[in-house]
Design a protein around this motif. Structure first.
Motif, PDB file in Angstrom:
ATOM      1  N   ASP A 199     -11.605   2.919 -10.549  1.00  0.00           N
ATOM      2  CA  ASP A 199     -10.429   3.174  -9.711  1.00  0.00           C
ATOM      3  C   ASP A 199      -9.631   4.393 -10.159  1.00  0.00           C
ATOM      4  OD1 ASP A 199     -10.711   1.099  -7.886  1.00  0.00           O
ATOM      5  OD2 ASP A 199      -9.588  -0.337  -9.110  1.00  0.00           O
ATOM      6  N   CYS A 220       0.850  -1.191   0.000  1.00  0.00           N
ATOM      7  CA  CYS A 220       0.000   0.000   0.000  1.00  0.00           C
ATOM      8  C   CYS A 220       0.885   1.239   0.000  1.00  0.00           C
ATOM      9  CB  CYS A 220      -0.917  -0.009   1.218  1.00  0.00           C
ATOM     10  SG  CYS A 220      -1.995   1.438   1.325  1.00  0.00           S
ATOM     11  N   GLY A 259     -11.205   2.033  -1.783  1.00  0.00           N
ATOM     12  CA  GLY A 259      -9.950   1.366  -1.472  1.00  0.00           C
ATOM     13  C   GLY A 259      -9.921   0.520  -0.220  1.00  0.00           C
ATOM     14  N   LEU A 271      -7.716   4.106  -4.784  1.00  0.00           N
ATOM     15  CA  LEU A 271      -6.373   3.549  -4.866  1.00  0.00           C
ATOM     16  C   LEU A 271      -5.398   4.690  -5.095  1.00  0.00           C
ATOM     17  CD1 LEU A 271      -7.009   0.406  -7.096  1.00  0.00           C
ATOM     18  CD2 LEU A 271      -6.706   0.489  -4.638  1.00  0.00           C
ATOM     19  N   GLU A 273     -11.098  -3.845  -2.164  1.00  0.00           N
ATOM     20  CA  GLU A 273      -9.834  -4.506  -2.489  1.00  0.00           C
ATOM     21  C   GLU A 273     -10.069  -5.879  -3.107  1.00  0.00           C
ATOM     22  OE1 GLU A 273      -7.716  -4.431   1.212  1.00  0.00           O
ATOM     23  OE2 GLU A 273      -7.748  -2.240   1.293  1.00  0.00           O
TER      24      GLU A 273
END
Length: 258
Positions: free
Chosen positions: A187, A89, A133, A220, A138
């Motif tokens: 995204d 991340c 996110g 993201l 995910e």
């Protein structure tokens, strides 16, 4: 008390429905800065919050969420955050541990248990946070879901876990109170979630008696996307064309004309 008073004043101000933001479903889902819904000891506080909003004249809603890889070991007492896959991340600069089969089942149960607590506290509506996110999104995004089992790979497999979470909550949440899902339509990152993925997810939710869908985008980081008044409304409109569910829009909406 400070939080309760804040939302009481918002209700008195004339809002029809107030969502208090996300509440945690287990110990890894957030931190002490979040509202807690992962233990029965939180029910009295949740009830006081829902009551304050109701007496102020508004309906009360709460999101249920698991932060997934967006949590930090610094905020978890050294415990490692978990996610569908061990994808680093860039926001936390940590690599989460991949969820095992036991984690998969446990977190589904935790979402359902948290819904039961929110019901006991008297909230009028629940929204599952499946975007921006966090853990459920995910699973949906091919950028963060690299699993090789039944929960990864194809669109249908990537939707499986979010749908199982919804089904578990649908089983415990009252049929006469709205239960919906907030999603990220896209995204805004190459290779990430696309609008057609979200439309397919929305249709699958509708088939499972979802009451509404709430459309945002992104999550993201870092990602570049256009920001301006009502910049996500067109995405919500595109989802609305493909479903009969009520669809909420969000994103710098500061007047009714947007």
């Amino acid at each position: 008390d400070q939080l309760i008073n804040f939302y009481r004043e918002r209700a008195i101000g004339g809002a029809g429905m107030i969502s208090v933001g996300y509440a945690t479903v287990d110990e890894l889902a957030g931190n002490v800065g979040n509202i807690g819904a992962h233990d029965d000891t939180f029910i009295p506080g949740l009830r006081a919050l829902a009551d304050a909003i109701r007496t102020g004249g508004a309906g009360s809603a709460v999101q249920l969420n698991h932060a997934g890889r967006y949590n930090s070991s610094f905020l978890l007492g050294g415990k490692k955050p978990m996610a569908p896959s061990a994808v680093p991340c860039r926001m936390t600069r940590e690599t989460p541990r991949e969820m095992g089969p036991e984690d998969i089942v446990d977190v589904i149960d935790r979402f359902a248990d948290a819904a039961g607590r929110v019901k006991a506290a008297g909230f009028d509506m629940v929204e599952i946070l499946a975007g921006t996110g966090y853990l459920i999104s995910e699973f949906l995004s091919p950028l963060t879901n690299k699993r090789q089992d039944r929960y990864g790979g194809s669109r249908e497999n990537r939707m499986r876990y979010p749908l199982e979470v919804f089904e578990a909550m649908r089983a415990v949440w009252p049929a006469d109170k709205p239960l919906g899902v907030r999603v990220s339509a896209i995204d805004w990152v190459d290779g990430g979630l696309e609008l057609e993925d979200t439309i397919a997810f929305a249709k699958a939710l509708e088939a499972r008696d979802c009451d509404f869908i709430h459309v945002s985008s992104g999550g993201l980081v870092p990602a570049e996307f256009p920001i301006g008044p009502g910049y996500q409304v067109d995405l919500a409109a595109a989802v609305k064309k493909e479903t009969t569910m009520p669809v909420m829009a969000v994103g710098m909406i500061d007047n009714a004309r947007q």
